[in-house]
Design a protein around this motif. Sequence first.
Motif, short mmCIF file in Angstrom:
data_model
loop_
_atom_site.label_atom_id
_atom_site.label_comp_id
_atom_site.label_asym_id
_atom_site.label_seq_id
_atom_site.Cartn_x
_atom_site.Cartn_y
_atom_site.Cartn_z
N ALA A 1 1.04 -0.79 0.09
CA ALA A 1 0.16 0.30 -0.20
C ALA A 1 1.05 1.59 0.16
CB ALA A 1 -1.17 -0.04 1.12
N LEU A 2 1.10 2.25 -0.61
CA LEU A 2 1.05 3.99 -0.88
C LEU A 2 0.31 4.79 -0.71
CD1 LEU A 2 3.13 5.40 -1.39
CD2 LEU A 2 3.30 5.09 -3.10
N VAL A 3 -0.39 5.12 0.48
CA VAL A 3 -1.46 5.28 1.17
C VAL A 3 -1.17 7.36 1.44
CG1 VAL A 3 -2.66 5.87 3.47
CG2 VAL A 3 -2.78 4.12 2.44
N GLU B 1 6.91 -11.70 14.61
CA GLU B 1 6.26 -11.15 15.87
C GLU B 1 4.76 -11.55 15.57
OE1 GLU B 1 10.68 -9.91 19.03
OE2 GLU B 1 8.43 -9.06 18.47
N LEU B 2 4.84 -10.60 15.20
CA LEU B 2 2.90 -9.70 15.57
C LEU B 2 2.39 -11.17 14.20
CD1 LEU B 2 2.68 -6.76 16.46
CD2 LEU B 2 3.26 -8.70 18.08
N ASP B 3 3.01 -10.72 12.90
CA ASP B 3 2.57 -11.74 12.24
C ASP B 3 1.09 -11.34 11.57
OD1 ASP B 3 2.65 -13.79 9.53
OD2 ASP B 3 1.42 -15.28 10.78
N ILE B 4 0.60 -10.18 12.10
CA ILE B 4 0.20 -9.14 10.98
C ILE B 4 0.19 -8.22 10.43
CG2 ILE B 4 -1.90 -9.46 13.39
CD1 ILE B 4 -1.69 -6.41 14.42
N PRO B 5 -0.44 -7.27 9.55
CA PRO B 5 -0.20 -6.59 8.57
C PRO B 5 0.60 -5.38 9.12
CG PRO B 5 -1.73 -7.01 7.29
CD PRO B 5 -1.94 -7.78 9.26
N ILE B 6 2.05 -4.57 8.88
CA ILE B 6 2.30 -3.96 9.01
C ILE B 6 3.11 -2.81 8.19
CG2 ILE B 6 5.11 -2.91 10.92
CD1 ILE B 6 3.07 -4.93 12.66
N VAL B 7 2.28 -1.55 8.84
CA VAL B 7 2.65 0.00 7.70
C VAL B 7 3.58 0.81 8.65
CG1 VAL B 7 0.28 -1.00 6.05
CG2 VAL B 7 0.26 1.12 7.96
N VAL B 8 4.16 1.64 7.42
CA VAL B 8 5.08 2.21 7.83
C VAL B 8 4.77 3.65 8.03
CG1 VAL B 8 7.83 3.42 7.77
CG2 VAL B 8 7.08 0.63 8.10
N ALA B 9 4.74 5.00 8.56
CA ALA B 9 4.76 5.88 8.86
C ALA B 9 5.93 6.86 8.49
CB ALA B 9 4.09 6.16 10.10
N LEU C 1 13.22 7.81 -0.18
CA LEU C 1 12.59 6.88 -1.29
C LEU C 1 13.81 5.57 -0.09
CD1 LEU C 1 11.59 5.21 -3.59
CD2 LEU C 1 14.00 5.46 -4.66
N LYS C 2 14.27 5.76 0.43
CA LYS C 2 15.88 4.53 1.01
C LYS C 2 14.69 4.07 1.75
CE LYS C 2 20.06 4.03 3.09
NZ LYS C 2 19.92 2.99 4.16
N ASP C 3 14.29 4.77 2.81
CA ASP C 3 13.48 4.40 4.35
C ASP C 3 12.45 3.95 3.80
OD1 ASP C 3 15.20 5.54 6.06
OD2 ASP C 3 13.58 6.99 6.40
N VAL C 4 11.22 3.98 1.99
CA VAL C 4 10.05 3.25 1.90
C VAL C 4 10.53 1.63 1.79
CG1 VAL C 4 8.70 3.27 0.45
CG2 VAL C 4 8.68 5.50 1.98
N VAL D 1 3.15 2.14 2.98
CA VAL D 1 4.04 3.07 3.72
C VAL D 1 2.54 3.82 3.95
CG1 VAL D 1 6.01 2.67 3.41
CG2 VAL D 1 4.68 3.40 1.54
N VAL D 2 2.76 5.42 4.47
CA VAL D 2 1.77 6.42 4.49
C VAL D 2 2.69 6.89 4.64
CG1 VAL D 2 0.00 7.14 5.79
CG2 VAL D 2 0.28 4.32 6.46
N VAL D 3 2.76 7.64 3.94
CA VAL D 3 3.46 8.91 3.57
C VAL D 3 2.78 10.29 2.90
CG1 VAL D 3 6.38 9.87 2.43
CG2 VAL D 3 5.31 7.30 3.03
N GLY D 4 2.70 11.19 4.59
CA GLY D 4 2.29 12.56 3.67
C GLY D 4 3.18 14.07 3.76
N ARG D 5 3.57 14.50 4.79
CA ARG D 5 4.68 15.66 5.29
C ARG D 5 5.36 15.43 4.35
NH1 ARG D 5 4.57 16.03 11.54
NH2 ARG D 5 4.56 13.96 11.06
N LYS D 6 6.10 14.03 3.76
CA LYS D 6 7.27 13.66 3.04
C LYS D 6 7.45 13.88 1.74
CE LYS D 6 10.45 12.21 6.71
NZ LYS D 6 11.07 10.47 7.02
#
Length: 263
Positions: free
Chosen positions: A20-22, A196-204, A216-219, A230-235
Motif C-alpha cells: 500500500a502507498l497511502v 513476531e506479530l504476523d499481522i500487517p505492519i505499515v510504516v509512517a 525513498l530509501k526508508d520506504v 507505507v503511509v507518507v504525507g508531509r514527506k
Amino acid sequence: MGRYSTNYRMNRVLRPDRAALVVPIDHGLVWGRVPQLEAPVTVMRRFLKEDVTGFMVSTGIVKNSEVDMAANPQFARILAIDAFWPTSAADKGTGSLVASVEDAARLGVDCVKLLLPWNVNDAEKVLYCQRIGTVVSEASKWHMPVMVEPVFLNTPRSPEIIEAELEVARVAYDLGADIIKITFPGPDATAKLCAELDIPIVVAGGPLTGDAKSTLKDVTEAIEAGAQGVVVGRKVWQRPPEETSWLISEMAKATRSVFTRRW
C-alpha cells in the motif's frame, strides 16, 4: 488468505500485488492549518493522478470528496476516528473518539485508524486501551479493519524510544488491531516486528526531513523488511510538486519490486 471478517476491506487497503502507498491528509484534526495542506481536498485531487493506493482522511474530507472518490473507487480510504490534544504536552493531553465505526461504514471507507500514544499519564493509557477495545468490538460487527498507531508524541526518536514503540505495538496487537502503523524503526526492527506479530505492519513517513532520496530509501527498506504498506504525507506534499511526482513514482516502483505479501 486474509481473515474472513475483514477480507473485503482489508483487500482494498492492502492489495495482493503491491504494498500500500497511502497519502495521509488527516493532519488538520490535531494541528489545524498545516502548511501545504490548507485545502486538503485539493491535495487529494493532486494525488488522484499519481500511482498511490489510497488516502488517510478525516470525516470532513470524506464528506467533501465524495464525488471525486465515487469517480475513483480504486483508491482505499482509512478514516482517522480519534484525535489527541495537545500533542505538544502529551503528559497533560487527552485523546477522544471523534467518529464511530458506524460513521465509517456509512461513509463507505475501508478501515478506521486510532492512535495509541504511550508517553501519556496512566489514566489516559487506560482510557485509550478501553477506547480501542470498544472500537475493535464494534468494528467486528461491521467487518471493518482497525489500524492502530503506537506513538510517543512530540518525542525525539532515540534508540530507547524506538524500542519502546515496539513494546507498544505489542499492546496494540493484544487489543485486537488488524493493522499496526509504526514510525520506521529501521529494517531489522521492522522485520522482527513483522515476524513476531504476523499481522500487517505499515510504516509512517513522519515529518518532512532529509531529501527525497532518503525518503525513498526508508520506504524501500521498510517494504523489503516485510511492511505491507507505507503511509507518507508531509514527506511528499510538503515538497516541490516536481520532486513529489518523482518521489511518488519511485516509491510506487518499490511497492511492487520489493514487496512480499505476508497475510
